[in-house]
Design an enzyme around this catalytic site. Structure first.
Site, short mmCIF file in Angstrom:
data_model
loop_
_atom_site.label_atom_id
_atom_site.label_comp_id
_atom_site.label_asym_id
_atom_site.label_seq_id
_atom_site.Cartn_x
_atom_site.Cartn_y
_atom_site.Cartn_z
N GLY A 1 -35.42 -47.17 -17.46
CA GLY A 1 -36.00 -48.50 -17.56
C GLY A 1 -36.00 -49.06 -18.98
N HIS A 2 -36.61 -50.21 -19.10
CA HIS A 2 -36.62 -50.96 -20.36
C HIS A 2 -37.37 -50.21 -21.47
CE1 HIS A 2 -40.88 -52.07 -19.89
NE2 HIS A 2 -40.60 -52.11 -18.60
N ASP A 3 -36.93 -50.44 -22.69
CA ASP A 3 -37.62 -49.95 -23.89
C ASP A 3 -37.77 -48.44 -23.91
OD1 ASP A 3 -38.30 -52.61 -25.15
OD2 ASP A 3 -39.29 -52.84 -23.21
#
Length: 217
Positions: free
Chosen positions: A140-142
């Protein structure tokens, strides 16, 4: 079409999978051709593995001075040692990313990465050097993965997770999301057991197992 020669450090099952991965890849618009596996065991050297020669490291460098190198050993600590040896011999490193990997343009990739088929990498993700992501993972993001961090097949990493150098996440494990202010941190050299569900940060060097994941007793 121009070819790029590749040497795969390792001669086990995952090395054979990485050689198969390489057949699907292009680097700088060149077809990748695996010219040798490297195995440090003298008994393996001089044999063939899936019709590809198995050589010692120095012999591989002598025969293929223009080849790039990729590590194909699952253990982060062993892979770090072997990539250090390869660098001492003068090898430079390739990254292999299967063409069916879905990723945004906001993914930063270090040297020597191996990203197998079926992975989904979303946005604002940073990988260090020699990261390894096996089959069918989602990230996922980050997310930040330090050098030599490793995901076994079928791992799901939610947003705002940081994996330290040499962290290892076993098959089918899940790491829930953190936040930008307080990411979930899997510490340097930590191990997440297969099938575990990580709900909070894991200290460096600690092995966690189970649902929810807890330090192994």
């Amino acid at each position: 079409m121009a070819e790029l020669e590749l040497v795969v450090y390792g001669a086990g099952g995952f090395a054979r999978e990485v050689a198969w991965l390489a057949e699907s890849c292009r680097i700088d618009d060149r077809v990748v051709r695996v010219v040798a596996f490297v195995d440090d065991a003298p008994a393996r050297q001089g044999t063939l593995l899936n019709e590809i020669p198995v050589l010692g490291l120095e012999e591989a460098r002598r025969r293929h001075p223009e080849a790039l190198m990729v590590g194909a050993v699952g253990s982060p600590t062993v892979r770090e040692r072997l990539m250090g040896r390869a660098a001492e011999q003068g090898f430079e490193f390739a990254s292999l990313i299967h063409p069916d990997v879905h990723r945004s343009r906001w993914v930063e990739m270090g040297l020597g990465a191996v990203v197998c088929a079926g992975n989904i990498l979303t946005t604002n993700i940073t990988f260090g050097d020699h990261v390894q992501i096996n089959l069918d993972c989602t990230i996922g993001h980050d997310v930040v993965m330090g050098d030599f961090a490793t995901l076994a097949p079928g791992v799901h990493v939610s947003g705002c997770v940081h994996l330290g150098r040499g962290a290892y996440v076993g098959t089918g494990a899940v790491i829930i999301n953190g936040t930008l202010e307080e990411p979930i941190v899997i510490g340097e050299g930590a191990v997440v057991g297969a099938g575990a569900c990580v709900t909070r940060s894991v200290p460096a060097g600690v092995t966690v197992v189970g649902v929810p994941a807890r330090p192994r007793g």
